[in-house]
Motif scaffolding. Structure first.
Motif, PDB file in Angstrom:
ATOM      1  N   LEU A  31      -9.071  20.158  -2.410  1.00 57.90           N
ATOM      2  CA  LEU A  31      -9.653  21.157  -1.519  1.00 57.90           C
ATOM      3  C   LEU A  31     -10.121  22.370  -2.312  1.00 57.90           C
ATOM      4  CD1 LEU A  31      -7.020  21.119   1.383  1.00 57.90           C
ATOM      5  CD2 LEU A  31      -9.156  19.852   1.248  1.00 57.90           C
ATOM      6  N   THR A  32     -11.223  22.947  -1.926  1.00 60.45           N
ATOM      7  CA  THR A  32     -11.698  24.166  -2.562  1.00 60.45           C
ATOM      8  C   THR A  32     -10.868  25.349  -2.094  1.00 60.45           C
ATOM      9  OG1 THR A  32     -13.297  24.624  -0.807  1.00 60.45           O
ATOM     10  CG2 THR A  32     -14.043  23.229  -2.643  1.00 60.45           C
ATOM     11  N   ASP A  33     -10.930  26.441  -2.837  1.00 62.15           N
ATOM     12  CA  ASP A  33     -10.174  27.632  -2.468  1.00 62.15           C
ATOM     13  C   ASP A  33     -10.610  28.178  -1.114  1.00 62.15           C
ATOM     14  OD1 ASP A  33      -9.062  27.271  -4.907  1.00 62.15           O
ATOM     15  OD2 ASP A  33      -9.802  29.141  -5.809  1.00 62.15           O
ATOM     16  N   SER A  34     -11.914  28.123  -0.841  1.00 61.41           N
ATOM     17  CA  SER A  34     -12.412  28.666   0.427  1.00 61.41           C
ATOM     18  C   SER A  34     -11.909  27.855   1.619  1.00 61.41           C
ATOM     19  CB  SER A  34     -13.946  28.694   0.411  1.00 61.41           C
ATOM     20  OG  SER A  34     -14.475  27.389   0.222  1.00 61.41           O
ATOM     21  N   ILE A  35     -11.927  26.528   1.507  1.00 55.11           N
ATOM     22  CA  ILE A  35     -11.418  25.678   2.597  1.00 55.11           C
ATOM     23  C   ILE A  35      -9.920  25.914   2.785  1.00 55.11           C
ATOM     24  CG2 ILE A  35     -10.977  23.309   3.308  1.00 55.11           C
ATOM     25  CD1 ILE A  35     -13.840  24.159   3.715  1.00 55.11           C
ATOM     26  N   PHE A  36      -9.190  26.025   1.666  1.00 59.34           N
ATOM     27  CA  PHE A  36      -7.753  26.243   1.737  1.00 59.34           C
ATOM     28  C   PHE A  36      -7.442  27.572   2.432  1.00 59.34           C
ATOM     29  CE2 PHE A  36      -3.580  27.301  -0.172  1.00 59.34           C
ATOM     30  CZ  PHE A  36      -2.905  26.122   0.112  1.00 59.34           C
ATOM     31  N   ASN A  37      -8.202  28.608   2.099  1.00 56.62           N
ATOM     32  CA  ASN A  37      -8.003  29.908   2.735  1.00 56.62           C
ATOM     33  C   ASN A  37      -8.324  29.871   4.227  1.00 56.62           C
ATOM     34  OD1 ASN A  37      -7.034  31.441   0.560  1.00 56.62           O
ATOM     35  ND2 ASN A  37      -9.112  31.757  -0.236  1.00 56.62           N
ATOM     36  N   MET A  89       4.858  26.871   0.892  1.00 50.31           N
ATOM     37  CA  MET A  89       3.834  27.204  -0.090  1.00 50.31           C
ATOM     38  C   MET A  89       3.711  26.116  -1.157  1.00 50.31           C
ATOM     39  SD  MET A  89       4.021  31.346  -0.648  1.00 50.31           S
ATOM     40  CE  MET A  89       5.763  31.520  -0.868  1.00 50.31           C
ATOM     41  N   ALA A  90       4.846  25.591  -1.616  1.00 51.11           N
ATOM     42  CA  ALA A  90       4.811  24.544  -2.646  1.00 51.11           C
ATOM     43  C   ALA A  90       4.170  23.263  -2.109  1.00 51.11           C
ATOM     44  CB  ALA A  90       6.226  24.270  -3.147  1.00 51.11           C
ATOM     45  N   LYS A  91       4.564  22.852  -0.910  1.00 55.79           N
ATOM     46  CA  LYS A  91       4.042  21.599  -0.356  1.00 55.79           C
ATOM     47  C   LYS A  91       2.570  21.730   0.022  1.00 55.79           C
ATOM     48  CE  LYS A  91       5.184  17.376   0.779  1.00 55.79           C
ATOM     49  NZ  LYS A  91       5.736  16.425  -0.203  1.00 55.79           N
ATOM     50  N   PHE A  92       2.198  22.856   0.588  1.00 55.29           N
ATOM     51  CA  PHE A  92       0.822  23.051   1.014  1.00 55.29           C
ATOM     52  C   PHE A  92      -0.118  23.119  -0.196  1.00 55.29           C
ATOM     53  CE2 PHE A  92      -2.201  25.063   4.165  1.00 55.29           C
ATOM     54  CZ  PHE A  92      -2.083  24.040   5.089  1.00 55.29           C
ATOM     55  N   THR A  93       0.353  23.726  -1.288  1.00 59.30           N
ATOM     56  CA  THR A  93      -0.443  23.748  -2.510  1.00 59.30           C
ATOM     57  C   THR A  93      -0.580  22.351  -3.098  1.00 59.30           C
ATOM     58  OG1 THR A  93       0.383  25.974  -2.956  1.00 59.30           O
ATOM     59  CG2 THR A  93      -0.671  24.834  -4.777  1.00 59.30           C
ATOM     60  N   TYR A  94       0.463  21.551  -2.975  1.00 61.77           N
ATOM     61  CA  TYR A  94       0.401  20.159  -3.437  1.00 61.77           C
ATOM     62  C   TYR A  94      -0.674  19.388  -2.668  1.00 61.77           C
ATOM     63  CZ  TYR A  94       1.704  15.213  -3.583  1.00 61.77           C
ATOM     64  OH  TYR A  94       1.679  13.845  -3.685  1.00 61.77           O
ATOM     65  N   PHE A  95      -0.747  19.614  -1.354  1.00 58.66           N
ATOM     66  CA  PHE A  95      -1.783  18.950  -0.561  1.00 58.66           C
ATOM     67  C   PHE A  95      -3.183  19.405  -0.994  1.00 58.66           C
ATOM     68  CE2 PHE A  95       1.514  18.618   3.035  1.00 58.66           C
ATOM     69  CZ  PHE A  95       1.914  17.378   2.571  1.00 58.66           C
ATOM     70  N   LYS A  96      -3.321  20.674  -1.364  1.00 65.47           N
ATOM     71  CA  LYS A  96      -4.612  21.187  -1.822  1.00 65.47           C
ATOM     72  C   LYS A  96      -5.060  20.444  -3.073  1.00 65.47           C
ATOM     73  CE  LYS A  96      -6.860  25.342  -3.660  1.00 65.47           C
ATOM     74  NZ  LYS A  96      -7.471  24.616  -4.771  1.00 65.47           N
ATOM     75  N   VAL A  97      -4.140  20.284  -4.027  1.00 66.33           N
ATOM     76  CA  VAL A  97      -4.478  19.601  -5.276  1.00 66.33           C
ATOM     77  C   VAL A  97      -4.744  18.122  -5.027  1.00 66.33           C
ATOM     78  CG1 VAL A  97      -3.620  19.005  -7.572  1.00 66.33           C
ATOM     79  CG2 VAL A  97      -3.161  21.272  -6.624  1.00 66.33           C
TER      80      VAL A  97
END
Length: 518
Positions: free
Chosen positions: A267-273, A255-263
């Motif tokens: 990435l938008t929330d919809s793409i991330f979801n 969760m920590a690493k994947f959120t880092y990649f989002k930032v």
């Protein structure tokens, strides 16, 4: 020991003896030897003298090799002065010598017997609350559990594979055996576990040894059961394998690493979801994969750590904030009468015109002393002054710092009190210069830290994100009010209760205060 076997063995061809030597002996010539049944002492725990009707008794408490039971055996010595001395050897069953039961199936008789012997061994080691560190995969010797629960925890969750020397349950620490090349990497503990250890730091005299709300960034020392459950669930995520057989990435690591990649990838929330949904489809939970269901679930998990923020509605014209007892329920600005919402007639949840994001500073300052990585540097300013006259390498060498110390000696005498600097500037978050937009971050720098750390980007504290589309100008004070209120609390002589993890004593629940340097 890596294979669960004893590093030493008994030689039955040699005689077992105990030597008794007076405390006042000048050398070893007066040692008296006592022959005992064949055994060897794996580890001597304690020895003391007791008065006896026949003379003196020496009590020896030890671990011994399995297979030899001399519990309660008593041997007498005759001295030249005819005063008898008896030696009573109390052997503690050596559960450390044979750990092969850990490799047996959980339902097997060998595993059950091993658990029962371990629990029986740990029973005299509990604290005054009847609790002891639990070595199961979930608790990882971090959480204390009632001794009655230990057997069930080990059976249900399995044994922590990293816990090979049982030093937290009485086994003497031995030198680490030389590393051997192996084709498979050893199990690794989550990188997030150290962070959680700091969050749940407990002073040594806390007999219950349980995290409190005060220990995880709140001001109350009376934790609710819901708070404890959330924190235990967080520990579980920090040590829960991402999929069966995975020993190098945990669910919380992912969760920590994947959120880092989002930032990093913006990435938008919809793409991330959608990415998380695809992972759950390709690697379903029914096959043991434990991916988070949504970005919302990840944010909810991280909020338990204390990485959340407050969303505060603001007037479109920077007149006021809709917060506090007076303004929090208003639908229109009390100054300009502008609606709080973009569309007041929208049914259901309404969208505010402007939102200020505030990252509370009090729990973050407490975290500086609860992290073993930063606590040791928070008093650098008290010992790191420049030794060359006429030179300044840090604000502590400046006249303003020294003048303040003279004016407020009660603040200066506690080196753990915090001194901060504040800066703010506008930027365009969209990276498109053709689009006019100005968002203003307010950042704090910690001057307690040495110069090579206090101006490091990773040590900046983002406290406010003031929304655009234009600069707040002279109305910036409206947005600074949440920060100023916390600064006033921290400047007050009462301060805020904080734990210093470096000192590690109960007396270091000290009251931290704060100064904002202009």
């Amino acid at each position: 020991m890596v294979r669960g076997k004893s590093p030493v063995v008994l030689d039955p061809n040699k005689v077992s003896r105990y030597g008794v030597l007076s405390k006042s002996a000048i050398d070893g010539s007066s040692v008296q030897w006592i022959d005992v049944p064949d055994c060897f002492c794996f580890h001597l725990w304690n020895a003391w003298e007791e008065d006896d009707i026949h003379g003196d008794k020496i009590i020896v408490v030890q671990c011994y090799e399995l297979g030899f039971n001399i519990i309660g055996s008593m041997y007498e010595l005759d001295h030249s002065d005819h005063v008898s001395t008896s030696v009573m050897i109390r052997n503690i069953p050596n559960v450390f010598a044979d750990k092969s039961w850990l490799e047996k199936p959980h339902g097997s008789r060998e595993f059950y017997d091993g658990v029962q012997k371990f629990v029986a061994h740990c029973t005299p080691l509990v604290n005054s609350a009847g609790r002891i560190r639990c070595p199961c995969k979930r608790c990882r010797n971090i959480l204390f559990k009632p001794i009655e629960w230990i057997g069930d925890h080990i059976t249900d969750n399995g044994w922590d594979p990293l816990y090979t020397v049982w030093d937290k349950h009485g086994e003497p620490a031995l030198p680490t055996p030389p590393l051997q090349a192996t084709p498979t990497p050893p199990p690794l503990m989550s990188d997030m576990t150290a962070l959680l250890d700091d969050l749940s730091y407990i002073p040594p005299n806390n007999e219950h040894n349980e995290p409190t709300q005060g220990d995880i960034g709140e001001t109350s020392n009376e934790p609710t059961q819901a708070t404890r459950n959330e924190f235990e669930e967080l520990y579980s995520s920090a040590n829960e394998a991402l999929y069966p057989g995975c020993d190098h990435v945990t669910r919380l690591d992912f969760m920590a690493k994947f959120t880092y990649f989002k930032v990093k990838g913006k990435l938008t929330d919809s793409i991330f979801n959608e990415m998380l949904e695809w992972l759950q489809y390709a690697l379903p939970e029914s096959k043991g994969y434990k991916f988070p269901p949504s970005y919302y679930a990840i944010k909810k998990t991280f909020k338990t750590i204390g990485l959340g923020y407050e969303s505060i509605h603001a007037c479109e014209h920077d007149c006021c904030l809709f917060r506090g007892e007076v303004n929090k329920d208003l639908q229109f600005c009390p100054v300009c009468n502008t609606s709080r919402w973009k569309d007041s007639d929208t049914p259901g949840k309404k969208v505010p015109r402007k939102v200020l994001r505030y990252f509370p500073i009090i729990p973050r300052l407490q975290r500086l002393y609860k992290s073993r990585h930063t606590a040791k540097d928070m008093i650098w300013h008290a010992t790191g002054k420049c030794t060359e006259p006429g030179k300044m390498q840090h604000p502590v060498d400046g006249g303003a710092w020294k003048k303040f110390d003279m004016k407020y000696p009660d603040f200066a005498k506690e080196p753990r009190n915090v001194r901060l600097g504040l800066c703010a500037d506008g930027f365009n978050p969209f990276g498109n210069l053709s689009q006019t937009y100005s968002m203003w971050p307010v950042i704090l720098t910690t001057y307690n830290l040495p110069p090579w750390l206090c101006m490091k980007e990773s040590n900046f504290m983002l406290t406010l994100l003031i929304p655009g589309p234009k600069s707040p100008g002279k109305d910036i004070d409206v947005y600074l009010r949440p920060l100023i209120e916390d600064l006033q609390v921290l400047w007050d002589k009462k301060g805020v209760e904080t734990t210093d993890i470096v000192s590690g004593t109960c007396t270091d629940h000290f009251l931290v205060r704060l100064l904002l340097l202009a």
